[in-house]
Design an enzyme around this catalytic site. Structure first.
Site, PDB file in Angstrom:
ATOM      1  N   LYS A  37       0.849  -1.189   0.000  1.00 29.55           N
ATOM      2  CA  LYS A  37       0.000   0.000   0.000  1.00 29.55           C
ATOM      3  C   LYS A  37       0.887   1.241   0.000  1.00 29.55           C
ATOM      4  CE  LYS A  37      -3.810  -2.357   2.141  1.00 29.55           C
ATOM      5  NZ  LYS A  37      -4.774  -2.464   3.204  1.00 29.55           N
ATOM      6  N   HIS A  63      -3.268   1.829   5.076  1.00 27.62           N
ATOM      7  CA  HIS A  63      -2.781   3.102   4.561  1.00 27.62           C
ATOM      8  C   HIS A  63      -2.537   4.083   5.706  1.00 27.62           C
ATOM      9  CE1 HIS A  63      -4.700   1.414   0.897  1.00 27.62           C
ATOM     10  NE2 HIS A  63      -3.680   2.024   0.293  1.00 27.62           N
ATOM     11  N   SER A 104      -7.435   3.666  -1.368  1.00 27.42           N
ATOM     12  CA  SER A 104      -7.446   3.482   0.082  1.00 27.42           C
ATOM     13  C   SER A 104      -8.882   3.583   0.563  1.00 27.42           C
ATOM     14  CB  SER A 104      -6.600   4.571   0.749  1.00 27.42           C
ATOM     15  OG  SER A 104      -6.906   4.681   2.119  1.00 27.42           O
ATOM     16  N   GLN A 105      -9.311   2.625   1.366  1.00 26.33           N
ATOM     17  CA  GLN A 105     -10.670   2.707   1.915  1.00 26.33           C
ATOM     18  C   GLN A 105     -10.809   3.885   2.867  1.00 26.33           C
ATOM     19  OE1 GLN A 105     -11.527  -1.203   3.521  1.00 26.33           O
ATOM     20  NE2 GLN A 105     -12.195  -1.942   1.522  1.00 26.33           N
ATOM     21  N   GLY A 106      -9.745   4.237   3.559  1.00 20.53           N
ATOM     22  CA  GLY A 106      -9.800   5.331   4.526  1.00 20.53           C
ATOM     23  C   GLY A 106      -9.590   6.709   3.929  1.00 20.53           C
TER      24      GLY A 106
END
Length: 135
Positions: A37, A63, A104-106
């Site tokens: 990542k 991340h 990135s999910q965040g």
């Protein structure tokens, strides 16, 4: 010298120090090989100056782990950091190949074209591909 002049001189010195700190921040710091990542980070000095850097480490699960690690480094230099997004990097040094993809999910998806331009400063002889596919 009056207090205002001393204060102004102090501010100029602090600003110069933060500009020098920003100039010393490497554009790229990624793992030497593998799939991992990454995050795109905007590093900001005490004034208006900033620069985008790429960070990616194979020992970070999330991340946010990458961002948190690097944010601490920047804070010690008197700099601020913001993360506009992330993704993944595939790094194959034998083939001189980098692939930038995913999100990135965040933090959301980084600007992979910008990431590619930054990576090319450190890896000018690599083939660097980008893709919006995959996670």
């Amino acid at each position: 010298m009056n207090r205002l002049q001393l204060f102004s001189k102090g501010l100029r010195l602090i600003h110069k120090m933060s500009e020098e700190a920003l100039a010393g921040v490497p554009l790229v710091h990624i793992s030497p090989e593998g799939i991992f990542k990454y995050v795109l980070i905007n590093v900001i000095d005490g004034g208006d100056a900033s620069k985008a850097v790429v960070r990616g480490f194979d020992d970070c699960t999330w991340h946010a782990d990458i961002f948190d690690r690097e944010e601490e480094v920047f804070k010690k230099l008197g700099l601020r950091a913001e993360c506009p997004g992330g993704g993944r990097i595939e790094h194959n040094p034998e083939k001189k190949y980098l692939k930038v993809y995913g999100y990135s999910q965040g933090f959301g998806k980084a600007d992979h074209a910008q990431t590619k331009r930054i990576l090319a400063t450190k890896y000018p002889d690599y083939t660097i591909e980008t893709s919006d596919e995959g996670y």
